[in-house]
Design a protein around this motif. Sequence first.
Motif, PDB file in Angstrom:
ATOM      1  N   ILE A   1      -4.575  -1.295 -14.970  1.00  0.00           N
ATOM      2  CA  ILE A   1      -3.463  -0.942 -14.090  1.00  0.00           C
ATOM      3  C   ILE A   1      -3.819  -1.194 -12.625  1.00  0.00           C
ATOM      4  O   ILE A   1      -3.032  -1.760 -11.852  1.00  0.00           O
ATOM      5  CB  ILE A   1      -3.062   0.532 -14.309  1.00  0.00           C
ATOM      6  CG1 ILE A   1      -2.539   0.735 -15.728  1.00  0.00           C
ATOM      7  CG2 ILE A   1      -1.989   0.943 -13.303  1.00  0.00           C
ATOM      8  CD1 ILE A   1      -1.306  -0.064 -16.057  1.00  0.00           C
ATOM      9  N   GLY A   2      -5.010  -0.776 -12.219  1.00  0.00           N
ATOM     10  CA  GLY A   2      -5.394  -0.932 -10.828  1.00  0.00           C
ATOM     11  C   GLY A   2      -5.555  -2.369 -10.401  1.00  0.00           C
ATOM     12  O   GLY A   2      -5.206  -2.729  -9.275  1.00  0.00           O
ATOM     13  N   ASN A   3      -6.060  -3.212 -11.285  1.00  0.00           N
ATOM     14  CA  ASN A   3      -6.294  -4.603 -10.908  1.00  0.00           C
ATOM     15  C   ASN A   3      -5.037  -5.455 -11.009  1.00  0.00           C
ATOM     16  O   ASN A   3      -4.723  -6.223 -10.095  1.00  0.00           O
ATOM     17  CB  ASN A   3      -7.398  -5.195 -11.792  1.00  0.00           C
ATOM     18  CG  ASN A   3      -7.869  -6.546 -11.294  1.00  0.00           C
ATOM     19  OD1 ASN A   3      -7.980  -6.772 -10.088  1.00  0.00           O
ATOM     20  ND2 ASN A   3      -8.140  -7.452 -12.198  1.00  0.00           N
ATOM     21  N   LEU A   4      -4.290  -5.332 -12.084  1.00  0.00           N
ATOM     22  CA  LEU A   4      -3.115  -6.172 -12.270  1.00  0.00           C
ATOM     23  C   LEU A   4      -1.970  -5.771 -11.350  1.00  0.00           C
ATOM     24  O   LEU A   4      -1.279  -6.629 -10.793  1.00  0.00           O
ATOM     25  CB  LEU A   4      -2.656  -6.119 -13.725  1.00  0.00           C
ATOM     26  CG  LEU A   4      -3.580  -6.795 -14.745  1.00  0.00           C
ATOM     27  CD1 LEU A   4      -2.998  -6.668 -16.142  1.00  0.00           C
ATOM     28  CD2 LEU A   4      -3.788  -8.267 -14.397  1.00  0.00           C
ATOM     29  N   ARG A   5      -1.749  -4.486 -11.164  1.00  0.00           N
ATOM     30  CA  ARG A   5      -0.670  -4.017 -10.307  1.00  0.00           C
ATOM     31  C   ARG A   5      -1.103  -3.746  -8.866  1.00  0.00           C
ATOM     32  O   ARG A   5      -0.305  -3.266  -8.066  1.00  0.00           O
ATOM     33  CB  ARG A   5      -0.056  -2.747 -10.904  1.00  0.00           C
ATOM     34  CG  ARG A   5       0.554  -2.971 -12.276  1.00  0.00           C
ATOM     35  CD  ARG A   5       1.275  -1.729 -12.758  1.00  0.00           C
ATOM     36  NE  ARG A   5       1.840  -1.908 -14.083  1.00  0.00           N
ATOM     37  CZ  ARG A   5       2.512  -0.986 -14.742  1.00  0.00           C
ATOM     38  NH1 ARG A   5       2.704   0.218 -14.184  1.00  0.00           N
ATOM     39  NH2 ARG A   5       2.992  -1.233 -15.944  1.00  0.00           N
ATOM     40  N   GLU A   6      -2.354  -4.026  -8.564  1.00  0.00           N
ATOM     41  CA  GLU A   6      -2.893  -3.905  -7.205  1.00  0.00           C
ATOM     42  C   GLU A   6      -2.732  -2.473  -6.676  1.00  0.00           C
ATOM     43  O   GLU A   6      -2.222  -2.239  -5.585  1.00  0.00           O
ATOM     44  CB  GLU A   6      -2.223  -4.904  -6.260  1.00  0.00           C
ATOM     45  CG  GLU A   6      -2.413  -6.355  -6.684  1.00  0.00           C
ATOM     46  CD  GLU A   6      -1.714  -7.312  -5.761  1.00  0.00           C
ATOM     47  OE1 GLU A   6      -1.170  -6.845  -4.735  1.00  0.00           O
ATOM     48  OE2 GLU A   6      -1.703  -8.520  -6.046  1.00  0.00           O
ATOM     49  N   LYS A   7      -3.185  -1.513  -7.476  1.00  0.00           N
ATOM     50  CA  LYS A   7      -3.132  -0.106  -7.089  1.00  0.00           C
ATOM     51  C   LYS A   7      -4.554   0.370  -6.793  1.00  0.00           C
ATOM     52  O   LYS A   7      -5.389   0.477  -7.696  1.00  0.00           O
ATOM     53  CB  LYS A   7      -2.508   0.738  -8.203  1.00  0.00           C
ATOM     54  CG  LYS A   7      -1.036   0.423  -8.439  1.00  0.00           C
ATOM     55  CD  LYS A   7      -0.450   1.365  -9.462  1.00  0.00           C
ATOM     56  CE  LYS A   7       1.049   1.116  -9.640  1.00  0.00           C
ATOM     57  NZ  LYS A   7       1.650   2.055 -10.619  1.00  0.00           N
TER      58      LYS A   7
END
Length: 222
Positions: free
Chosen positions: A110-116
């Motif tokens: 989630i953090g890498n793909l959605r840039e969170k």
Amino acid sequence: MPVFYSPVPQNLRMGLAYVGSSVFTNNRTGDSDFTREQDDRSVANELVSHLPLQMLLYFNMFYFPCWWCSAVVMLELKFHYLPGYYQGLLITGMILLTVIEVARLYLGYIGNLREKAPELAAFWLLSFTFQLPVLLFFVTDESIIILPLERAVHSIYLIFLIAQILAAILALRTMTRKLTLLFHLRQMGEVESFRHTGMSPFYGLPCNRSVLPVSPMNNVYY
């Protein structure tokens, strides 16, 4: 005696930001400002998902079931030869690794793909504070009777984990730089909106218009 401070009006705050950006920046021509603005917007619209980190997470997702099956089989083979406290430590370590690994991979995706950035930071913390110490215990403590297959699968998993920690640091640096740039662009966008709407950034009045009453010119001659 209490002192009450009134909040700064929005128009005055935008005016101060406009003056500060005009006075305290380096002297540049209009073409250089336009080029820099275009570069900033291109960087802000650029995807900053870290490809090496995503590849590591992808392969780790397939490797973890193999590691878990091998670790459970090796633990079953040597379980009765271990002292009681080592049995409890190994069982607790396996449970922690299994539960945290699921949450860790989810936060990493989630953090890498959605840039969170918060999810990616949580992924890094779980990797560094929980997974790495437990896995180092499995690899380095000879009192737990480390079998050859167990050493091999733990070493590969440790390489995956260290590579993910380093890649997550690079991804977080790039992501926070982009978030900082977006913040500055949004702040400057509020000032630029006054220019495009023809409003003065100081008091929200139309440009080229005086705030003082001016008598007509024909009254001067009478």
